[in-house]
Every structure is written in structure tokens, then in C-alpha cells.
Write a protein that holds these residues in place. Structure first.
Motif, PDB file in Angstrom:
ATOM      1  N   GLY A   7      17.589  70.087  14.903  1.00 14.49           N
ATOM      2  CA  GLY A   7      18.492  71.167  15.314  1.00 14.49           C
ATOM      3  C   GLY A   7      19.964  70.822  15.234  1.00 14.49           C
ATOM      4  N   ALA A   8      20.316  69.791  14.467  1.00  7.12           N
ATOM      5  CA  ALA A   8      21.709  69.333  14.399  1.00  7.12           C
ATOM      6  C   ALA A   8      22.662  70.477  14.064  1.00  7.12           C
ATOM      7  N   GLY A   9      23.755  70.556  14.807  1.00 10.89           N
ATOM      8  CA  GLY A   9      24.741  71.601  14.566  1.00 10.89           C
ATOM      9  C   GLY A   9      25.320  72.111  15.878  1.00 10.89           C
ATOM     10  N   GLU A  10      26.251  73.057  15.750  1.00  7.99           N
ATOM     11  CA  GLU A  10      26.941  73.576  16.929  1.00  7.99           C
ATOM     12  C   GLU A  10      26.137  74.703  17.586  1.00  7.99           C
ATOM     13  N   VAL A  11      26.270  74.792  18.903  1.00  2.89           N
ATOM     14  CA  VAL A  11      25.584  75.836  19.677  1.00  2.89           C
ATOM     15  C   VAL A  11      26.574  76.467  20.650  1.00  2.89           C
ATOM     16  N   ILE A  12      26.613  77.795  20.689  1.00  2.00           N
ATOM     17  CA  ILE A  12      27.358  78.485  21.756  1.00  2.00           C
ATOM     18  C   ILE A  12      26.434  79.448  22.500  1.00  2.00           C
ATOM     19  N   VAL A  13      26.768  79.705  23.759  1.00  2.00           N
ATOM     20  CA  VAL A  13      26.043  80.716  24.523  1.00  2.00           C
ATOM     21  C   VAL A  13      26.652  82.062  24.156  1.00  2.00           C
ATOM     22  N   TRP A  14      25.963  82.786  23.287  1.00  2.00           N
ATOM     23  CA  TRP A  14      26.478  84.027  22.706  1.00  2.00           C
ATOM     24  C   TRP A  14      26.355  85.189  23.681  1.00  2.00           C
ATOM     25  N   ASP A  15      25.260  85.186  24.456  1.00  2.00           N
ATOM     26  CA  ASP A  15      25.094  86.214  25.487  1.00  2.00           C
ATOM     27  C   ASP A  15      24.116  85.698  26.538  1.00  2.00           C
ATOM     28  N   ARG A  16      24.220  86.261  27.726  1.00  2.00           N
ATOM     29  CA  ARG A  16      23.330  85.853  28.806  1.00  2.00           C
ATOM     30  C   ARG A  16      23.282  86.953  29.849  1.00  2.00           C
ATOM     31  N   GLY A  17      22.196  87.044  30.561  1.00  2.00           N
ATOM     32  CA  GLY A  17      22.075  88.064  31.603  1.00  2.00           C
ATOM     33  C   GLY A  17      20.662  88.090  32.143  1.00  2.00           C
ATOM     34  N   ILE A  18      20.267  89.258  32.650  1.00  2.00           N
ATOM     35  CA  ILE A  18      18.892  89.369  33.131  1.00  2.00           C
ATOM     36  C   ILE A  18      18.123  90.349  32.245  1.00  2.00           C
ATOM     37  N   TYR A  19      16.793  90.239  32.286  1.00  2.00           N
ATOM     38  CA  TYR A  19      15.990  91.220  31.566  1.00  2.00           C
ATOM     39  C   TYR A  19      14.886  91.738  32.465  1.00  2.00           C
ATOM     40  N   LEU A  20      14.513  92.981  32.205  1.00  2.00           N
ATOM     41  CA  LEU A  20      13.456  93.623  32.981  1.00  2.00           C
ATOM     42  C   LEU A  20      12.304  93.984  32.049  1.00  2.00           C
ATOM     43  N   PRO A  21      11.133  93.358  32.215  1.00  2.00           N
ATOM     44  CA  PRO A  21       9.978  93.771  31.417  1.00  2.00           C
ATOM     45  C   PRO A  21       9.632  95.220  31.748  1.00  2.00           C
ATOM     46  N   LEU A  22       9.280  96.000  30.724  1.00  2.00           N
ATOM     47  CA  LEU A  22       8.961  97.415  30.931  1.00  2.00           C
ATOM     48  C   LEU A  22       7.496  97.670  30.601  1.00  2.00           C
ATOM     49  N   ASP A  23       6.909  98.634  31.309  1.00  2.00           N
ATOM     50  CA  ASP A  23       5.533  99.017  30.977  1.00  2.00           C
ATOM     51  C   ASP A  23       5.546 100.031  29.827  1.00  2.00           C
ATOM     52  N   LYS A  24       4.351 100.564  29.495  1.00  2.00           N
ATOM     53  CA  LYS A  24       4.268 101.446  28.323  1.00  2.00           C
ATOM     54  C   LYS A  24       5.073 102.733  28.481  1.00  2.00           C
ATOM     55  N   ASN A  25       5.374 103.116  29.716  1.00  2.00           N
ATOM     56  CA  ASN A  25       6.194 104.299  29.954  1.00  2.00           C
ATOM     57  C   ASN A  25       7.681 103.968  30.041  1.00  2.00           C
ATOM     58  N   GLU A  26       8.015 102.747  29.622  1.00  2.00           N
ATOM     59  CA  GLU A  26       9.402 102.260  29.648  1.00  2.00           C
ATOM     60  C   GLU A  26       9.962 102.207  31.063  1.00  2.00           C
ATOM     61  N   GLU A  27       9.074 101.980  32.034  1.00  2.00           N
ATOM     62  CA  GLU A  27       9.509 101.837  33.422  1.00  2.00           C
ATOM     63  C   GLU A  27       9.470 100.357  33.793  1.00  2.00           C
TER      64      GLU A  27
END
Ligand code: MN
Length: 226
Positions: A96-116
Motif C-alpha cells: 500500500g505504499a503511497g500517500e493517504v488522506i482522510v477524504w471524508d468521515r462521519g456516521i452511517y445508518l444501515p437502512l432496511d428494504k423500505n429505506e428506513e
């Protein structure tokens, strides 16, 4: 779950997290996600979702797209430790040699089939567990750059090849990639890191006219390696 992660790396050489910290308890908190931009052999975006004390990880050569017609190849890679979400810097020669930046970060919410979204971290992780089995994850991202509903779908007859697709909602756009490719932590780009490496004192002057990451040029001939 981190066996592959530790096997691939020499922690005497790389500044990446060792992955030896005990995962924090996940009760009563949200699940996190992180996207890192990585100028490895091939420039790509690493998309990671917290699950069961680790970060599930996919390497996305073209990065996420806001255009709902785009299906972005996302190759599943080894699970990463949770504290990898804070990592940016330069991985020296080796995996994996090379530069790394944190491009984005936050929280995520898994959704059910009704997108809830559903309440409770245990129930949310159960959704992800089933989604991994079935090859379809649906979730809402609340990051600084990435927002709204997204899906990851595993391609038929493959184990590791998934597609990241933006769902139609108020965050979808015809512009595939409207974001600036900078770190949400430091404001630096991959070019900034590359310039700082070759010439630490020139860093500030070169920032304005920084060239495209070198990873882009290598992309054509490089073997598939993340
Ligand atoms: Mn990577």
C-alpha cells in the motif's frame, strides 16, 4: 477479523495503526464510516464502514459518484482496525505504499428494504450482517462530503467485486465528483503530502500550483493492487 490486515504489513516500517487496540464497546452509539484517498500503485478511494469492531473496506478506483447512473466498482479488501479512520500520512515502500488522506468521515445508518433506519446498534449491525450475506447493503451517509442514501451491491458470481451506487434523493446530482480532493482533517491534498516529502521547506509555496497525484499517471500499466 484483522488477521489479513496484520499479515500484510510490517509495523516496524509503516506508520499505519497496528490494530492491536481493543475495539470500543459499540452500545448506544452510531456506526462510523471513513473514506480515504490513497495514492498507491493505483490512485483509489478506500471506503470503510464500521461493523462488529472493525472497518469493512472496499477500494474504489474511480471514487464515489453523486450521479445515480454511475456504478462505481468497489473491490472488497481486508478489514481494517477502527483507529485506521484517523490515519493519514505516507506509507513507505511495501504494501500500500503511497500517500493517504482522510477524504471524508462521519456516521452511517444501515437502512432496511423500505429505506428506513432502525434504532439500536445491535439491530443495525444485524442488517449489515444480512446484507453482507445477500450481497446488498443500503445505508445513509452523514459525512462532510458524502450525504444521503447509497447502496453497495455485490456483482453476481464474484466474491469481492461490488458496485457503489448513489440512490435518488436530494443529494444526488448530475455532477459525478463535485468535491475537492482534500483532507477533512488537515485540508491537505495528496499532492501536498508528496511535495512535503520531496521538499519539506517548499511545502507552503507549492500548495497553490500542486500537480495531480502521481498515482494517476501510473494507473494504466500498474497491476491491480490496493
Ligand atoms: Mn488503499
Amino acid at each position: 477479523m484483522l488477521k489479513k490486515y496484520t499479515e500484510k504489513r510490517d509495523f516496524n516500517k509503516t506508520p499505519e495503526p497496528k490494530g492491536d487496540k481493543k475495539p470500543r464497546a459499540t452500545k448506544n452509539k452510531s456506526l462510523s464510516f471513513v473514506v480515504q484517498e490513497h495514492a498507491a500503485t493505483r490512485l483509489h478511494f478506500d471506503f470503510r464502514l464500521e461493523f462488529n469492531g472493525v472497518l469493512l473496506s472496499w477500494a474504489i478506483p474511480k471514487g464515489p459518484s453523486l450521479n445515480t447512473n454511475d456504478k462505481r466498482l468497489a473491490v472488497m479488501t481486508e478489514d481494517h482496525p477502527l483507529d485506521y479512520a484517523n490515519f493519514e500520512g505516507i506509507i513507505p515502500s511495501g504494501y500500500g505504499a503511497g500517500e493517504v488522506i482522510v477524504w471524508d468521515r462521519g456516521i452511517y445508518l444501515p437502512l432496511d428494504k423500505n429505506e428506513e433506519s432502525i434504532s439500536g446498534i445491535m439491530e443495525a449491525e444485524k442488517l449489515i450482517k444480512n446484507g453482507l450475506k445477500e450481497g446488498k447493503l443500503l445505508f445513509k451517509l452523514e459525512g462532510k462530503k458524502l450525504k444521503g442514501i447509497w447502496t453497495l451491491v455485490r456483482m453476481k458470481k464474484t466474491e469481492k467485486d461490488w458496485l457503489l451506487i448513489k440512490h435518488k434523493d436530494e443529494f444526488a446530482s448530475e455532477k459525478s465528483h463535485p468535491w475537492k480532493d482534500d483532507s477533512i482533517l488537515s485540508g491537505e491534498t495528496l499532492s501536498d503530502l508528496q511535495n512535503a516529502k520531496s521538499s519539506p521547506t517548499k511545502k507552503k509555496i507549492e500548495k497553490k500550483s500542486a500537480p495531480k497525484p502521481v498515482g494517476v499517471q501510473k494507473q494504466k500499466t500498474a497491476e491491480k493492487k490496493f
